[in-house]
Design a protein around this motif. Structure first.
Motif, PDB file in Angstrom:
ATOM      1  N   GLN A  53      -1.815   9.362 -11.721  1.00 37.01           N
ATOM      2  CA  GLN A  53      -2.425   7.936 -11.664  1.00 37.01           C
ATOM      3  C   GLN A  53      -3.983   7.475 -12.037  1.00 37.01           C
ATOM      4  OE1 GLN A  53      -0.348   5.129 -12.590  1.00 37.01           O
ATOM      5  NE2 GLN A  53      -2.018   4.041 -12.739  1.00 37.01           N
ATOM      6  N   PRO A  54      -4.326   7.068 -13.494  1.00 33.74           N
ATOM      7  CA  PRO A  54      -5.744   7.101 -13.378  1.00 33.74           C
ATOM      8  C   PRO A  54      -5.602   5.517 -12.830  1.00 33.74           C
ATOM      9  CG  PRO A  54      -4.310   7.471 -16.372  1.00 33.74           C
ATOM     10  CD  PRO A  54      -3.741   6.999 -14.877  1.00 33.74           C
ATOM     11  N   LEU A  55      -7.276   5.753 -12.203  1.00 35.90           N
ATOM     12  CA  LEU A  55      -7.531   4.490 -11.418  1.00 35.90           C
ATOM     13  C   LEU A  55      -8.599   4.450 -11.499  1.00 35.90           C
ATOM     14  CD1 LEU A  55      -7.195   5.832  -7.550  1.00 35.90           C
ATOM     15  CD2 LEU A  55      -5.634   4.148  -9.118  1.00 35.90           C
ATOM     16  N   HIS A  56      -9.746   2.918 -11.644  1.00 38.32           N
ATOM     17  CA  HIS A  56     -10.938   2.419 -12.123  1.00 38.32           C
ATOM     18  C   HIS A  56     -11.479   1.507 -11.084  1.00 38.32           C
ATOM     19  CE1 HIS A  56     -13.952   1.108 -14.711  1.00 38.32           C
ATOM     20  NE2 HIS A  56     -14.044   0.009 -14.073  1.00 38.32           N
ATOM     21  N   ALA A  57     -12.341   2.252 -10.711  1.00 34.35           N
ATOM     22  CA  ALA A  57     -13.154   0.755 -10.097  1.00 34.35           C
ATOM     23  C   ALA A  57     -14.392   0.116 -10.354  1.00 34.35           C
ATOM     24  CB  ALA A  57     -13.792   2.133  -8.653  1.00 34.35           C
ATOM     25  N   PHE A  58     -14.179  -1.601 -10.323  1.00 33.28           N
ATOM     26  CA  PHE A  58     -14.759  -2.294 -10.401  1.00 33.28           C
ATOM     27  C   PHE A  58     -16.237  -2.887  -9.157  1.00 33.28           C
ATOM     28  CE2 PHE A  58     -10.961  -2.779 -12.542  1.00 33.28           C
ATOM     29  CZ  PHE A  58     -11.688  -3.213 -13.860  1.00 33.28           C
ATOM     30  N   ASP A  59     -17.478  -2.978  -9.713  1.00 33.20           N
ATOM     31  CA  ASP A  59     -18.193  -3.742  -8.948  1.00 33.20           C
ATOM     32  C   ASP A  59     -17.717  -5.129  -7.839  1.00 33.20           C
ATOM     33  OD1 ASP A  59     -19.966  -4.779  -7.611  1.00 33.20           O
ATOM     34  OD2 ASP A  59     -21.934  -3.814  -8.579  1.00 33.20           O
ATOM     35  N   LEU A  60     -17.457  -4.907  -7.202  1.00 33.87           N
ATOM     36  CA  LEU A  60     -16.318  -6.497  -7.233  1.00 33.87           C
ATOM     37  C   LEU A  60     -17.087  -7.723  -6.578  1.00 33.87           C
ATOM     38  CD1 LEU A  60     -14.002  -8.210  -6.418  1.00 33.87           C
ATOM     39  CD2 LEU A  60     -14.157  -7.398  -3.916  1.00 33.87           C
ATOM     40  N   SER A  61     -18.901  -7.476  -6.714  1.00 30.59           N
ATOM     41  CA  SER A  61     -19.297  -8.462  -6.649  1.00 30.59           C
ATOM     42  C   SER A  61     -19.444  -9.277  -8.155  1.00 30.59           C
ATOM     43  CB  SER A  61     -20.902  -8.599  -6.320  1.00 30.59           C
ATOM     44  OG  SER A  61     -21.855  -6.834  -7.096  1.00 30.59           O
ATOM     45  N   ARG A  62     -19.710  -8.432  -9.286  1.00 30.19           N
ATOM     46  CA  ARG A  62     -19.726  -9.290 -10.331  1.00 30.19           C
ATOM     47  C   ARG A  62     -18.108  -9.660 -11.163  1.00 30.19           C
ATOM     48  NH1 ARG A  62     -22.651  -3.588 -13.147  1.00 30.19           N
ATOM     49  NH2 ARG A  62     -24.888  -3.489 -11.552  1.00 30.19           N
ATOM     50  N   ILE A  63     -17.122  -9.864 -10.607  1.00 28.66           N
ATOM     51  CA  ILE A  63     -16.308 -10.153 -11.218  1.00 28.66           C
ATOM     52  C   ILE A  63     -16.235 -11.354 -10.311  1.00 28.66           C
ATOM     53  CG2 ILE A  63     -13.386 -10.242 -11.150  1.00 28.66           C
ATOM     54  CD1 ILE A  63     -13.717  -6.684 -10.180  1.00 28.66           C
ATOM     55  N   ALA A  64     -16.226 -12.522 -11.833  1.00 33.16           N
ATOM     56  CA  ALA A  64     -16.397 -13.581 -11.831  1.00 33.16           C
ATOM     57  C   ALA A  64     -15.496 -14.879 -10.397  1.00 33.16           C
ATOM     58  CB  ALA A  64     -16.586 -14.775 -12.966  1.00 33.16           C
ATOM     59  N   LYS A  65     -15.103 -14.750 -10.061  1.00 38.69           N
ATOM     60  CA  LYS A  65     -13.713 -16.012  -9.165  1.00 38.69           C
ATOM     61  C   LYS A  65     -12.631 -14.770  -8.473  1.00 38.69           C
ATOM     62  CE  LYS A  65     -16.155 -19.534 -10.678  1.00 38.69           C
ATOM     63  NZ  LYS A  65     -16.978 -21.177  -9.304  1.00 38.69           N
ATOM     64  N   ARG A  66     -13.562 -13.464  -7.944  1.00 40.27           N
ATOM     65  CA  ARG A  66     -12.597 -12.936  -7.678  1.00 40.27           C
ATOM     66  C   ARG A  66     -11.619 -13.211  -8.390  1.00 40.27           C
ATOM     67  NH1 ARG A  66     -15.227 -13.542  -2.549  1.00 40.27           N
ATOM     68  NH2 ARG A  66     -13.379 -14.188  -1.767  1.00 40.27           N
ATOM     69  N   ARG A  67     -11.521 -13.050  -9.726  1.00 39.72           N
ATOM     70  CA  ARG A  67      -9.874 -13.063 -10.596  1.00 39.72           C
ATOM     71  C   ARG A  67      -9.283 -12.211 -11.292  1.00 39.72           C
ATOM     72  NH1 ARG A  67      -6.210 -17.113 -10.097  1.00 39.72           N
ATOM     73  NH2 ARG A  67      -4.426 -17.221 -12.252  1.00 39.72           N
ATOM     74  N   ILE A  68      -8.685 -11.714 -11.149  1.00 38.62           N
ATOM     75  CA  ILE A  68      -8.195 -10.361 -12.640  1.00 38.62           C
ATOM     76  C   ILE A  68      -7.297 -10.849 -13.439  1.00 38.62           C
ATOM     77  CG2 ILE A  68      -7.431  -8.293 -13.264  1.00 38.62           C
ATOM     78  CD1 ILE A  68     -10.661  -7.575 -11.969  1.00 38.62           C
ATOM     79  N   ILE A  69      -7.687 -10.817 -14.926  1.00 36.92           N
ATOM     80  CA  ILE A  69      -6.617 -11.706 -15.849  1.00 36.92           C
ATOM     81  C   ILE A  69      -6.615 -10.448 -16.852  1.00 36.92           C
ATOM     82  CG2 ILE A  69      -6.121 -13.149 -17.505  1.00 36.92           C
ATOM     83  CD1 ILE A  69      -8.364 -14.850 -16.021  1.00 36.92           C
ATOM     84  N   VAL A  70      -5.198  -9.719 -17.073  1.00 40.35           N
ATOM     85  CA  VAL A  70      -4.784  -8.976 -17.915  1.00 40.35           C
ATOM     86  C   VAL A  70      -4.163  -9.618 -18.683  1.00 40.35           C
ATOM     87  CG1 VAL A  70      -3.639  -6.846 -18.390  1.00 40.35           C
ATOM     88  CG2 VAL A  70      -4.450  -7.457 -15.182  1.00 40.35           C
ATOM     89  N   ARG A  71      -5.518 -10.177 -20.139  1.00 40.49           N
ATOM     90  CA  ARG A  71      -5.261 -10.151 -21.545  1.00 40.49           C
ATOM     91  C   ARG A  71      -4.441  -9.593 -22.733  1.00 40.49           C
ATOM     92  NH1 ARG A  71      -9.380 -12.408 -24.158  1.00 40.49           N
ATOM     93  NH2 ARG A  71     -10.952 -13.558 -22.133  1.00 40.49           N
ATOM     94  N   ARG A  72      -4.678 -10.387 -23.787  1.00 37.80           N
ATOM     95  CA  ARG A  72      -4.847  -9.611 -24.509  1.00 37.80           C
ATOM     96  C   ARG A  72      -6.654 -10.450 -25.511  1.00 37.80           C
ATOM     97  NH1 ARG A  72       0.458 -10.375 -26.095  1.00 37.80           N
ATOM     98  NH2 ARG A  72       1.795  -7.875 -26.657  1.00 37.80           N
ATOM     99  N   ALA A  73      -7.321  -9.298 -26.171  1.00 37.85           N
ATOM    100  CA  ALA A  73      -8.152  -9.857 -26.473  1.00 37.85           C
ATOM    101  C   ALA A  73      -7.991 -11.033 -27.559  1.00 37.85           C
ATOM    102  CB  ALA A  73      -8.773  -8.235 -27.636  1.00 37.85           C
TER     103      ALA A  73
END
Length: 824
Positions: free
Chosen positions: A279-299
């Motif tokens: 299972q591939p994983l990815h680690a983000f720097d949480l401090s760089r994510i605006a409003k601590r909100r993840i959105i999965v969408r088309r470009a």
């Protein structure tokens, strides 16, 4: 996929020899391409704990360390490493040890050539051994400090045992349908099924599911999936107190054995879990994510994105992105972005574990020419139910190697639950399909060993629910293959199937194509096969044509949605560019001549309707016939290729093809004065001519290059299926009369011959052109055409009177129909 056997042993106990394992895997469809035997680059090196560190009395940069090597003893060592400290666990080499890297990295790299370690007095203090760096142990090129081992290492344990050396690494070729085998877990599961041995699946701590729920500094993250058809599941876990540093040697060692480069402990953990579980994983720097909100969408309107490798990538509206409220963070399943990269200063991270639709990831990765280990697995399909277990395993490892702690409960969003597959499986049809009699209990056991759930009456019919990690099992034939594969195809007896045979229905198109190929080979041509994909520039140079039209019709090319490259982004409008590429390829390898043909399809788009047509194309360059002692070579030219086509028409009983000058500009790639269009009446079906001088100059051709292309299906329609009939030699002689006609210079010679043949005179056997003349005694704007007319009767010898009467009729009709004058 590389499989270290030391890692495999964490999931099962296998007594088989390496060669037997490789043979069973290969026979099961997982070909072992290479066996790498990894030996230790050291001897007499032990796990040891530093129990004391004092400054060297005579050197500021040296330390005197007390080392506890367990059963090997206690020692006093002089060490110059900057990272040595009290309580650390390190690798200790006794006096007499051999190091492939040598002392301070000065070794030859071979353990056999290494000199035993000698006792030494350093600045007045005796050193009873050495604390080793990775370079000295032959593990890597790192010599910035001594190796730091995990604190759970037992002092006195041989370092070879601690690092599980020597080791064997298998390089296994994984077929595209077996994405489940792109992990140590998947291969272990497969080996357990092949050898019918117990398999121990990994167990993970579920504490992160509710971790940090009551903490005041909880860093919860919201997840919104706007494209559930492309991402039906997305799990994320926020972690804080992260210490980004170098990963421990055992983890880096395993990554390197599997062909991956170590980066830092956070990135290495995500890669380690991917290799372990698939299972591939990815680690983000949480401090760089605006409003601590993840959105999965088309470009959608996003046009560019900078990936981790620092390259600005162009996006298309259907590309799937991971974004926050303000910006993209990653190209889903392919690569993360620079704007959320984990750096040395990172203290809070967000772990991502998701399921992305394989087709979407494959399309994006191929278009961007960006193939990562993650996209390689997503393209082939990961375990639909493996996202949470992977993130739990990663959180355990991060707590161990980075001191990280979950700061909020794991957030698992699944807008579309997977549909459970139920496959009805009939044992009778299984045995019929395989040609072997497999007992019901054995078939059930093999299916269960794959992780499938099997229900049924236990005798002849089963209902099988495939496991979530096997998306390739969808129908009874798939299950039959698995049942046969697990025991090896050798258990299936060699026997001929009991099937009735019948003569296949004749295929006229196939018979025509086979004969056409034989005729072209008989004319000295060699068949070629070229790619149907082509560069837009080549389609522009060779625009193709539509057969059956009275005039040239402009067609548009068919564009490839997901091209392998920009040079292969359109379907060909003509076969000629591929043949010219083959010509240039051969000339670059010092070929002197090239005469080749191709029978293949071209693709067109006319009024938004996509079509395809079967074509015959040929190219002739250089000497068509070799020279000898008493004769010179025959160079390929317009008339040699015209002769090839006429031989082809004759073989198929076609005698009404006309060769006429094409409309100006209708065939831009042919020489304007050395080209002809081929037609039946007013319907054009092909072209013949010399390559345009500008194209010949571009291709650096030094001799005339003759091309032809015609619609072979159209040719088939007008062919005589019986072909040329064989006739007995004539019994009576022919009489030849030459005829010289003066006509307007724009009247084609072929039109004259066709007009005379169209008279259909019983005694006129043939008409052949043997001379065309313009010059002295011929008026301006006129030309003289000389014809050889042969007259013959099947039942008698012709008299002069009969020949003169028929020949006079030919002259009279030539005058009346063509406006010709008899040249005396």
């Amino acid at each position: 996929m590389k499989l270290p056997l030391s890692w495999l042993r964490e999931f099962l106990t296998l007594d088989a020899e390496t060669e037997e394992l490789c043979q069973r895997l290969t026979m099961a469809g997982l070909e072992v391409e290479n066996i790498e035997r990894v030996a230790a680059g050291f001897s007499e090196v032990f796990v040891a704990r530093v129990t004391g560190v004092d400054r060297h009395p005579n050197a500021d940069r040296l330390s005197i360390c007390d080392v506890d090597a367990g059963a090997a003893g206690r020692f006093r060592v002089v060490c110059g490493a900057p990272n040595v400290r009290l309580g650390m666990t390190a690798a200790f080499a006794k006096i007499g040890a051999r190091l492939a890297g040598g002392v301070h990295g000065q070794g030859s790299g071979s353990l056999d050539d290494a000199q035993p370690l000698q006792a030494a007095v350093i600045r007045g203090v005796q050193s009873q051994g050495m604390l080793c760096s990775e370079l000295e142990l032959g593990l890597s090129d790192n010599h910035q400090g001594i190796v730091e081992l995990d604190s759970d290492g037992t002092p006195g344990e041989p370092l070879q045992s601690y690092l599980q050396l020597p080791d064997v690494v298998l390089d296994i070729a994984i077929t595209p349908n077996r994405g489940d085998c792109l992990s140590i877990l998947g291969l272990a599961r497969e080996i357990a099924a092949l050898f019918a041995i117990p398999f121990q699946p990994p167990m993970f701590n579920s504490a992160p599911m509710a971790a940090g729920a009551n903490r005041p500094d909880e860093l919860s993250v919201d997840i919104e999936i706007r494209a559930p058809e492309l991402c039906p599941r997305y799990a994320a876990l926020a972690m804080n107190d992260v210490e980004v540093r170098t990963a421990p040697v055992w983890m880096r060692r395993r990554l390197e054995l599997c062909g991956m480069r170590a980066v830092n402990n956070v990135v290495d953990v995500t890669n380690y879990v991917m290799l372990a579980l698939g299972q591939p994983l990815h680690a983000f720097d949480l401090s760089r994510i605006a409003k601590r909100r993840i959105i999965v969408r088309r470009a959608a309107d996003e046009r560019e994105f900078e990936t981790l490798d620092g390259i600005l990538r162009g996006l298309q509206p259907d590309d799937l992105l991971i974004t926050d409220r303000d910006k993209p963070l990653a190209i889903a399943g392919v690569m993360g972005g620079r704007n959320s990269e984990v750096a040395a200063s990172t203290r809070t991270i967000l772990l991502e574990s998701a399921y992305f639709e394989p087709i979407s990831i494959a399309r994006t990765a191929r278009r961007l020419n960006l193939r990562s280990e993650a996209s390689y697995r997503f393209e082939r399909g990961v375990d639909r139910a493996g996202q949470v277990s992977a993130i739990l395993f990663a959180s355990e490892l991060l707590g161990r190697v980075a001191d990280a702690k979950p700061s909020a409960p794991l957030n698992d969003v699944e807008p579309q639950a997977p549909v459970e597959r139920h496959i009805e499986f009939d044992l009778a049809s299984l045995n019929s399909l395989l040609g072997a009699d497999i007992p019901s209990a054995e078939a059930r056991r093999r299916l269960k060993s794959l992780g499938a759930h099997v229900d049924g009456d236990g005798r002849s019919r089963f209902v099988v629910v495939p496991p979530s990690f096997r998306p390739d099992l969808n129908e009874p034939a798939d299950l039959a293959e698995e049942v046969a594969r697990l025991a090896g195809l050798s258990e299936i007896p060699a026997s001929l199937p009991s099937r009735s045979t019948r003569v296949a229905t004749p295929n006229d198109a196939r018979r025509f194509e086979r004969k056409l190929r034989e005729v072209m080979v008989g004319c000295g041509m060699v068949e070629a096969k070229t790619l149907a994909f082509i560069a837009p520039e080549e389609n522009g140079r060779f625009p193709g044509f539509v057969a059956g039209q009275h005039t040239a019709v402009k067609v548009e090319p068919v564009r490839v949605v997901n091209p392998l490259s920009t040079e292969l982004s359109e379907m060909r409008l003509s076969l000629l560019p591929g043949l010219l590429t083959a010509l240039r390829f051969n000339l670059n390898r010092e070929a002197n001549a090239f005469h080749s043909f191709e029978i293949g399809r071209i693709f067109t788009q006319l009024d938004d309707v996509i079509g395809e047509a079967q074509r015959l194309a040929g190219i002739s360059y250089g000497n068509y016939a070799m020279g000898g002692v008493d004769h010179s070579a025959v160079e390929a030219g317009f008339f040699t290729s015209k002769g090839i086509l006429e031989a082809c028409f004759l073989a198929f009983g076609i005698d009404d093809v006309s060769f006429e000058a094409p409309q100006p500009g209708s065939v831009p790639y042919l020489h304007p004065g050395r080209a002809a269009r081929l037609s039946f009446g007013d319907e054009i079906f092909g072209f013949l001519g010399e390559l345009h001088p500008a194209e010949a100059l571009r291709l650096e051709l030094s001799h005339p290059c003759i091309l032809f292309e015609l619609d072979s299906r159209y040719l088939m329609t007008y062919s005589n299926k019986e072909g040329q009939r064989v006739q007995a030699p004539p019994r009576f002689p022919a009489v030849r009369r030459d005829l010289a006609l003066v006509l307007e210079e724009d009247v084609p010679a072929d039109a004259v011959v066709r007009t005379i043949k169209a008279l259909d005179l019983p005694l006129l056997e043939s008409v052949e052109l043997f001379d065309v003349y313009q010059g002295v005694a011929i008026p301006a704007g006129k030309k003289s055409i000389a014809l050889a007319c042969r007259y013959r009767a099947r039942d008698r010898t012709l008299t002069d009177e009969e020949v003169n009467r028929t020949h006079g009729l030919v002259i009279e009709q030539a005058r009346s129909r063509l406006g010709a004058e008899l040249r005396l």
